[in-house]
Design a protein around this motif. Structure first.
Motif, mmCIF file in Angstrom:
data_model
loop_
_atom_site.group_PDB
_atom_site.id
_atom_site.type_symbol
_atom_site.label_atom_id
_atom_site.label_comp_id
_atom_site.label_asym_id
_atom_site.label_seq_id
_atom_site.Cartn_x
_atom_site.Cartn_y
_atom_site.Cartn_z
ATOM 1 N N MET A 154 0.839 -1.212 0.000
ATOM 2 C CA MET A 154 0.000 0.000 0.000
ATOM 3 C C MET A 154 0.861 1.245 0.000
ATOM 4 S SD MET A 154 -3.114 -0.103 -0.418
ATOM 5 C CE MET A 154 -3.963 1.368 0.119
ATOM 6 N N LYS A 155 0.500 2.164 -0.851
ATOM 7 C CA LYS A 155 1.280 3.383 -0.961
ATOM 8 C C LYS A 155 0.350 4.583 -0.742
ATOM 9 C CE LYS A 155 1.376 5.064 -5.114
ATOM 10 N NZ LYS A 155 0.933 6.404 -5.321
ATOM 11 N N THR A 156 0.812 5.589 -0.028
ATOM 12 C CA THR A 156 0.071 6.842 0.063
ATOM 13 C C THR A 156 1.000 7.982 -0.323
ATOM 14 O OG1 THR A 156 -1.101 5.901 1.972
ATOM 15 C CG2 THR A 156 -1.455 8.230 1.523
ATOM 16 N N ASP A 157 0.599 8.733 -1.346
ATOM 17 C CA ASP A 157 1.352 9.918 -1.755
ATOM 18 C C ASP A 157 0.575 11.164 -1.331
ATOM 19 O OD1 ASP A 157 3.373 8.490 -2.884
ATOM 20 O OD2 ASP A 157 2.738 8.773 -4.963
ATOM 21 N N LEU A 209 5.227 13.977 0.356
ATOM 22 C CA LEU A 209 5.377 12.920 1.357
ATOM 23 C C LEU A 209 4.869 11.606 0.786
ATOM 24 C CD1 LEU A 209 5.940 12.058 4.297
ATOM 25 C CD2 LEU A 209 3.680 12.867 4.867
ATOM 26 N N ARG A 210 5.731 10.599 0.797
ATOM 27 C CA ARG A 210 5.357 9.307 0.227
ATOM 28 C C ARG A 210 5.616 8.216 1.258
ATOM 29 N NH1 ARG A 210 7.609 8.617 -5.735
ATOM 30 N NH2 ARG A 210 5.427 8.031 -6.028
ATOM 31 N N ILE A 211 4.616 7.412 1.549
ATOM 32 C CA ILE A 211 4.846 6.260 2.417
ATOM 33 C C ILE A 211 4.359 5.002 1.709
ATOM 34 C CG2 ILE A 211 4.917 7.307 4.712
ATOM 35 C CD1 ILE A 211 1.984 7.040 4.950
ATOM 36 N N SER A 212 5.057 3.916 1.955
ATOM 37 C CA SER A 212 4.729 2.685 1.236
ATOM 38 C C SER A 212 5.299 1.485 1.984
ATOM 39 C CB SER A 212 5.323 2.747 -0.169
ATOM 40 O OG SER A 212 5.117 1.516 -0.837
ATOM 41 N N ASP A 213 4.713 0.311 1.723
ATOM 42 C CA ASP A 213 5.311 -0.893 2.297
ATOM 43 C C ASP A 213 6.396 -1.442 1.367
ATOM 44 O OD1 ASP A 213 3.615 -1.677 0.329
ATOM 45 O OD2 ASP A 213 2.382 -3.013 1.566
#
Lengths: 534, 195
Positions: free
Chosen positions: B1-4, B52-56
């Motif tokens: 899962m990624k959230t940008d 801001l980018r978060i991801s597994d």
């Protein structure tokens, strides 16, 4: 081993600390400032007494670093790209002396000029000096490279450059740290007279530097930082440098990249790897952040080579930083953009803070120069450069650190009398003082206004070298005592200040008006920490 | 899962604190993160943004590509519109409705809000009033983080812990009121989602 979240700048700082750092020398400049700031508040750095005080300018910083290297210890010197211009004399000659303790030069480039006056590429300088470059593509590499760069420097007996650009400097990511190495012991250079650059010795050292080029290339060839990633589609090969690699890979998130990719992060260019991709592929796209350095090398001057694509051929924009979108365009990959920016969105340029002392200085200058007409306010690098914008429109020039005083002098030499130089306190001690001496020696009819807010404001409020000593410095340089005027730029003093500026502009010689009031940002911070320590 | 996420605002409004909080929470959850921010000249009263980018999974670019942002999280309404080209097909705007007017040609606030409403997924809340009501007018940024927290793939408790940790050095009182702001923002936006 720890997993921590670090800016690219901070990753370099932490890597250097863990790599056995004894001293950091720097002058603030976006996007490099956070390297020194990190070291200044780092517990290990404080406990181990790592040198971490700001220098007056990049040249003094660099020379101190050469001195520390001479004494056998590991040091880094950090600045923004244009800071390297200031340090260039020391930088170029440090390649001739070579090093004793590892010496790492961090030069932070600013393509797209987010906070700079040009987008010069520090790799050109490193090539000029004939030293190796490390150009990390991400925060982990930034850490790893800073950690190992001292050994590379000591092995080659040469300074090593770490070149970064804004996006890496100011982007945070996870970094896994390594075991901390011990600092070097104090140890004088083994080679006699290595650091005496008399022509006879310099010639010998220079020969040595040239001999080392082959070794440097071999190290690049075998460097774990340079990677050749093979692909089945040889219609195109892609060479990336530094963070260009990330923007390329961003376009291959959902499908694999079938083109061979040569990821360069250590220079000089690894010739065999470059030849391999060049020979195997029909075309070569060079994606580098900054100048088309690698593209130009590959292309040569006389060849009509159409095989090499990049910034020169027009596949990538000639100026500005790379982005995922410009890489997509070069690769003919469609990207989705649904929305344009609505017309109603107004520009919101940076501004001087409300209550800033520079605002009162601008008002004073505007009132007085009305009589003389436009075109005689020579300014400099700092927050006060924002006086170029409405509602002020006060200043007429801003070129590089210290140029206000010397440009005003030159214009006065040409007959533009009186001329005003407007400079900040930190910029004055950085490189305004020597220019002031020139003006004194010729009794130039210029009025210098030092807008003194006791800090290096634009980069976030670092210590300023001459704080509380500017009057003494000006006296020492030779400004006549009665023409050093200290004022407090506040609304209530405006009339009096205007009268002082008017009077000094009539004086046929050098006047210095020091407009002193603390930066309201540092003031607010000071008040806050006072409150919380109560 | 990624959230940008594009974080948008005006220099001084505290978008970097939002970024730092999400960053801390992401690391606690063993996620990958990249967060590009702007320092230096543009910080002074000008428009500022952070990618801001978060991801597994590992993240390539520090910059979010056009058309990729899942959320535009803005502390200032006009600033939410400045980054529209980055918004993805199903992207969402979460913004403060209170304008920060430090320029002469700031548009009519109603036309700004209407423009935001053209995007089917939008959450508009008055973070300034919410922050004021809980007695911490400077915490609009944490209110906005709370408002967006429903759409960030990190447990809310982790974000709370991160905010607590971030403000710990400024004393317990400051930390707690910021967590309160975070919770209030989350509540306010929940009401909007549920209509």
């Amino acid at each position: 081993m720890k997993n921590i979240l670090l800016l690219g700048d901070e990753a370099i700082a932490q890597g250097a600390i863990d790599g056995g750092l004894s001293g950091c020398y720097a002058y603030p400049g976006t996007p490099s400032t956070e390297i020194m700031e990190y070291i200044q508040r780092n517990k290990t750095a404080c406990e181990n007494n790592i040198h971490r005080v700001w220098s007056s300018n990049e040249k003094t910083a660099f020379e101190s670093a050469i001195g520390m290297s001479y004494a056998g210890k590991r040091c880094i010197v950090c600045f923004k790209h244009v800071g390297l211009n200031v340090a260039a004399d020391a930088f170029m000659n440090s390649a001739i002396t070579g090093v004793n303790g590892g010496l790492v030069v961090v030069s932070a480039d600013d393509p797209s000029m987010h906070s700079s006056q040009n987008e010069q590429d520090s790799r050109v300088y490193a090539k000029f000096a004939m030293i190796p470059i490390l150009e990390p593509s991400n925060q982990q590499e930034a850490y790893d490279m800073a950690y190992t760069a001292f050994e590379l420097s000591e092995n080659l007996c040469l300074p090593v450059m770490i070149r970064i650009t804004t996006r890496l400097a100011h982007s945070r990511s996870n970094v896994i740290t390594k075991e901390q190495k011990r600092q070097n012991e104090l140890r004088l250079p083994e080679t006699a007279k290595q650091f005496i650059l008399l022509p006879a010795i310099a010639r010998r050292n220079y020969e040595r530097l040239i001999t080392k080029q082959a070794k440097m290339e071999e190290l690049s060839e075998n460097s774990a930082f340079n990677k050749y990633i093979d692909g089945t589609d040889k219609s195109l090969g892609i060479i990336t440098t530094g963070i260009g690699y990330n923007y390329l890979m961003e376009n291959f998130n959902e499908k694999p990249c079938n083109y061979p990719v040569l990821k360069i992060t250590q220079y000089p260019l690894p010739r065999k790897l470059v030849e391999k991709i060049y020979n195997e592929c029909d075309k070569i796209l060079v994606a580098e952040e900054g100048y088309p350095v690698v593209e130009e090398m590959l292309k040569g001057f006389v060849s009509k080579e159409e095989k090499i694509l990049g910034r020169l051929s027009g596949e990538l924009p000639r100026t500005g930083e790379l982005t995922p979108a410009v890489l997509a365009k070069a690769l003919k990959i469609d990207i989705y953009t649904q929305n344009a920016v609505p017309d109603l969105v107004a520009a919101r340029p940076p501004q001087l803070c409300q209550g800033c002392s520079h605002r009162d200085v601008a008002e004073m200058i505007n009132t007085v120069t009305k009589e003389y007409g436009k075109g005689r306010v020579f300014s400099d690098i700092g927050c006060y450069t924002l006086m170029a914008l409405p509602p002020f429109d006060t200043i007429d020039t801003c070129v590089e650190m210290g140029a206000s005083i010397t440009m005003a002098k030159g214009a006065a030499d040409a007959g533009l009398i009186p001329a005003i130089a407007l400079i900040g306190d930190s910029t004055f001690t950085h490189s305004g003082m020597t220019g002031l001496l020139d003006a004194i020696n010729e009794k130039s009819p210029i009025t210098v206004i030092i807008s003194d807010n006791y800090t290096t404001g634009m980069t976030g409020g670092q210590d300023s070298s001459g704080t509380n000593r500017l009057v003494e410095i000006c006296k020492g340089i030779g400004v006549e005592h009665e023409h050093i005027r200290v004022i407090v730029p506040l609304k209530k003093n405006n009339e009096e200040n205007i009268a002082i500026l008017k009077a000094e502009m009539l004086y046929n010689g050098v006047s210095v008006i020091i407009a002193q009031r603390e930066c309201i940002q540092t003031f607010a911070r000071r008040m806050k920490s006072k409150k919380s320590s109560k | 899962m990624k959230t940008d996420i594009i974080l948008a605002g005006v220099g001084g409004q505290g978008i970097l604190s939002i970024a730092a909080a999400i960053g801390l929470a992401a690391i606690e959850n063993n996620l990958f993160i990249k967060q590009a921010e702007v320092h230096g000249m543009s910080q002074r009263g000008g428009d500022v943004q952070s990618n801001l980018r978060i991801s597994d999974k590992e993240i390539a670019s520090d910059l979010i590509p056009f058309g990729n942002a899942d959320i535009i999280l803005a502390i200032e309404p006009m600033e939410s519109l400045r980054y529209l080209p980055y918004l993805s097909r199903n992207g969402r705007i979460v913004t403060n409705s209170a304008p920060f007017i430090n320029i002469l040609d700031y548009p009519e606030i109603e036309t700004v809000l209407d423009e935001i409403r053209k995007n089917p997924d939008n959450i508009i809340i008055d973070a300034d009033i919410i922050a004021k009501n809980i007695g911490s007018p400077r915490s609009s940024n944490m209110v906005m983080l709370g408002a967006a927290s429903h759409f960030i793939n990190i447990k809310f408790e982790s974000i709370e812990n991160a905010v607590m940790k971030m403000f710990a050095s400024k004393g317990n009182e400051v930390a707690e009121i910021n967590v309160k702001a975070l919770q209030a923002g989350r509540e306010a936006s929940k009401k909007m989602i549920n209509g």
